[in-house]
Scaffold this active site. Structure first.
Site, PDB file in Angstrom:
ATOM      1  CE1 TYR A 111      -4.079   1.342  -0.560  1.00 49.42           C
ATOM      2  CE2 TYR A 111      -3.540   2.781   1.266  1.00 49.42           C
ATOM      3  CZ  TYR A 111      -4.334   2.468   0.189  1.00 49.42           C
ATOM      4  OH  TYR A 111      -5.385   3.274  -0.145  1.00 49.42           O
ATOM      5  CE  LYS A 182      -7.396   2.593   1.830  1.00 49.38           C
ATOM      6  NZ  LYS A 182      -7.331   3.205   3.158  1.00 49.38           N
ATOM      7  CD  GLU A 253      -9.659   4.328   0.165  1.00 53.14           C
ATOM      8  OE1 GLU A 253      -8.681   5.042   0.476  1.00 53.14           O
ATOM      9  OE2 GLU A 253     -10.462   3.885   1.002  1.00 53.14           O
ATOM     10  CG  ASP A 254      -7.830   7.164  -2.902  1.00 56.54           C
ATOM     11  OD1 ASP A 254      -7.975   7.673  -1.784  1.00 56.54           O
ATOM     12  OD2 ASP A 254      -6.799   6.556  -3.236  1.00 56.54           O
ATOM     13  CG  ASP A 277     -10.175   8.751   0.892  1.00 55.96           C
ATOM     14  OD1 ASP A 277      -9.021   8.372   1.089  1.00 55.96           O
ATOM     15  OD2 ASP A 277     -10.859   8.372  -0.069  1.00 55.96           O
ATOM     16  CG  ASN A 426      -0.434   9.281   2.406  1.00 57.76           C
ATOM     17  OD1 ASN A 426      -1.133   9.348   1.403  1.00 57.76           O
ATOM     18  ND2 ASN A 426      -0.875   8.754   3.533  1.00 57.76           N
TER      19      ASN A 426
END
Length: 571
Positions: A111, A182, A253-254, A277, A426
């Site tokens: 990841y 994930k 996600e994202d 998130d 990150n």
């Protein structure tokens, strides 16, 4: 008979085994059943494997040593990523056993931060099919795709539309690396069997011109859906998920920040779902601050918070801080008053004409800044906020590397002996400050945690362990609890409960070294603690949950898969 939920049987003499119907190359090509060179001589006879494998049988330990040697022989992180993905594609039991043995070394490979590069290079390094790719053209035929899986056996789905991948933005179809990664962490941390996990990429085009110009790009080569067309597509997708995977928990996600909030708000009551998130980030940050309170011997309500970055993560952090402040006894207004959020236009005030809906609940009244000394009242910077407000907690969620400066920390220290500073963005290049600088700027007094992994820092003869505020400490446990309890909705209170459970997982020894998160090698124990706390919360608050007479620890033990080989018997 069946023992537990993950395909374990016992015969009349009490011997554990697994019934298997596949034989020959079909068995070897099934990544959830394949044992490769560890098939026993008896199994090779029973399952028509003689001659299909090298003659000598290896032990599980032999295999682990062999694949670890292969991993270490890879010269770059992306090559190590590809090695592990190839192993996962042919033998998932061995893959997860290897990760379990080398979790601290390998989680940054499967990841963050390595997965970001893998997403960027997805089309050029594609290896083997995994999961579903849903497009505008095939979304209504998901039933045909679902036949490749056992719909009612899919327990957890991670889905992305790839528009907000980590700190690198729109990656088109390459974003599939995120759901795959994930879900690997769900299995590693919470023991959810790989066969119950489904990664999905919503390929609705890309606005990344480099991808559109790349002849090797594997996604739909057109601009992204947006507006009503996008909303219609998401509605069609959710309808198909409910129809074809009725037992699944869905993790968003994202997604881009606006779509992340819109999708969560629209569908959180339709099926058990959450956005990592937003909610996962918020929960892990609250847990870290609770740990910092133990070090400072202060309460949450004594703090004032500045969140630098107002995307999904930043506002998610604000939501969870708000919930934590309420839990600690603050009034609703007092809790909101303690939280300041900044975006690209500075501190967010309520008189903006173009203020996004999800930011409005934390917008400050303009009258608050009437007597502030600032250069431009329309754009009050972080430095100016720190000049006028006694901020004790500074949280970075901006994706802007180096955004936190020495002057920011020094301004906090005028009224706060031990400032809390979390540069959370990150990958590492996007981190708002380097831990070593933060300790130097604060003369070792800052309490620091990051979103990316950093080595220990030595300063003035002291060694500080840098805790990583990694969402992996939250989402596997919450997801496992939601699956076990079969909840119709995943609530903010469940994440608040998870925050407090995570904070209790940090040892006194770690706190003495300034570290407010567990080590990643404690992931499974942390996930169990988080799941247990959330299930106990559900048990105590939801009369219809079906958990009233259940022993939570026993329920979890029977719900978690271990990556070991069981003897096979042919059926």
């Amino acid at each position: 008979m069946t023992v537990g939920k993950y395909l374990r049987w016992k015969d009349s003499e009490g011997h554990v085994f697994r019934p298997v119907s596949l034989t020959g190359t079909e068995l070897l090509n099934d990544r959830t059943l394949n044992k490769s060179t560890a098939f026993s001589y008896e199994e090779r006879d029973a399952f028509d494997l003689n001659g299909l494998l090298p003659p000598r049988v290896q032990t599980f330990e032999d295999q682990l040593n062999r694949v670890y040697d292969g991993f270490r022989s890879a010269s770059t992180d992306i090559e190590k990523y590809l090695f592990l993905r190839a192993l996962q594609d042919r033998n998932e039991t061995l893959f997860y056993a290897l990760l379990t043995h080398h979790i601290e070394e390998m989680t940054p490979i499967i990841y963050t931060p390595t997965v970001g590069k893998a997403c960027q290079e997805f089309s050029h390094r594609y290896q083997k099919a995994r999961g579903l790719y849903i497009t505008e053209d095939n979304v209504d035929t998901m039933a045909n795709m679902a036949r490749q899986f056992l719909g009612k056996d899919i327990k957890i789905i991670v889905v992305t539309d790839s528009q907000g991948i980590l700190g690198i933005g729109d990656q088109g179809v390459g974003g599939m690396g995120i759901p795959i990664g994930k879900l690997s962490l769900y299995t590693l941390g919470a023991g959810i069997h790989p066969a119950h996990c489904l990664p999905i990429a919503l390929d609705i085009g890309t606005d990344n011109q480099d991808l559109l110009d790349d002849p090797m790009y594997l996604g739909v080569p057109r601009r992204r859906l947006s507006g009503e067309a996008y909303k219609t597509f998401i509605r069609r997708f959710i309808e198909q998920i409910k129809l074809n995977f009725p037992m699944a928990v869905l993790q968003w996600e994202d997604f881009s920040k606006s779509n992340a909030f819109d999708n969560l708000t629209e569908y959180e009551d339709v099926l058990p779902s959450f956005n990592d998130d937003i909610q996962g980030t918020g929960a892990v940050v609250l847990a870290g601050i609770l740990g910092a309170m133990k070090i400072k011997q202060e309460s949450l309500c004594d703090q004032t918070f500045a969140i630098y970055g107002a995307g999904a993560g930043g506002v998610g952090v604000a939501d969870q801080l708000y919930a934590g402040l309420l839990k600690e006894g603050c009034s609703h207004q007092a809790a909101r008053d303690k939280i300041f959020i900044l975006d690209s236009k500075g501190v967010i005030f309520d008189d903006r004409s173009d203020l996004d809906a999800y930011k409005q609940r934390y917008a400050k009244p303009r009258s608050l800044a009437e007597n502030w000394l600032v250069a431009d009242v329309g754009h009050i910077t972080l430095s100016e906020l720190l000049d006028n407000v006694s901020v004790t907690v500074l949280l970075g969620a901006s994706g802007i590397g180096g955004a936190f400066k020495e002057t920011h920390v020094q301004k906090m220290m005028r009224h706060c002996k031990r400032p809390i500073v979390f540069p959370l963005s990150n990958p590492t290049a996007n981190c708002e400050a380097i831990p070593e600088d933060l300790y130097r700027w604060s003369d070792g007094q800052a309490i620091v945690a990051t979103g990316s992994p950093f080595a220990d820092v030595k300063y003035n003869g002291e060694q500080y362990r840098i805790g990583q505020g990694n969402n992996v400490f939250i989402f596997p446990g919450v997801g496992l609890a939601a699956i076990v309890a079969q909840v119709p909705k995943i609530t903010l209170s469940m994440f608040t409960t998870a925050s407090y459970a995570l904070a209790e997982c940090v040892s006194e020894e770690a706190l003495e070294k300034g570290c407010i998160f567990p080590n990643i090698d404690q992931l499974k124990q942390v996930s169990i603690s988080v799941a247990k706390a959330v299930l106990e919360y559900i048990q105590s608050t939801e009369a219809k949950s079906g958990l009233s007479d259940e022993n939570i620890e026993s329920l979890l033990a029977h719900s978690m898969w271990e990556p070991i080989y069981l003897p096979y018997r042919r059926v």
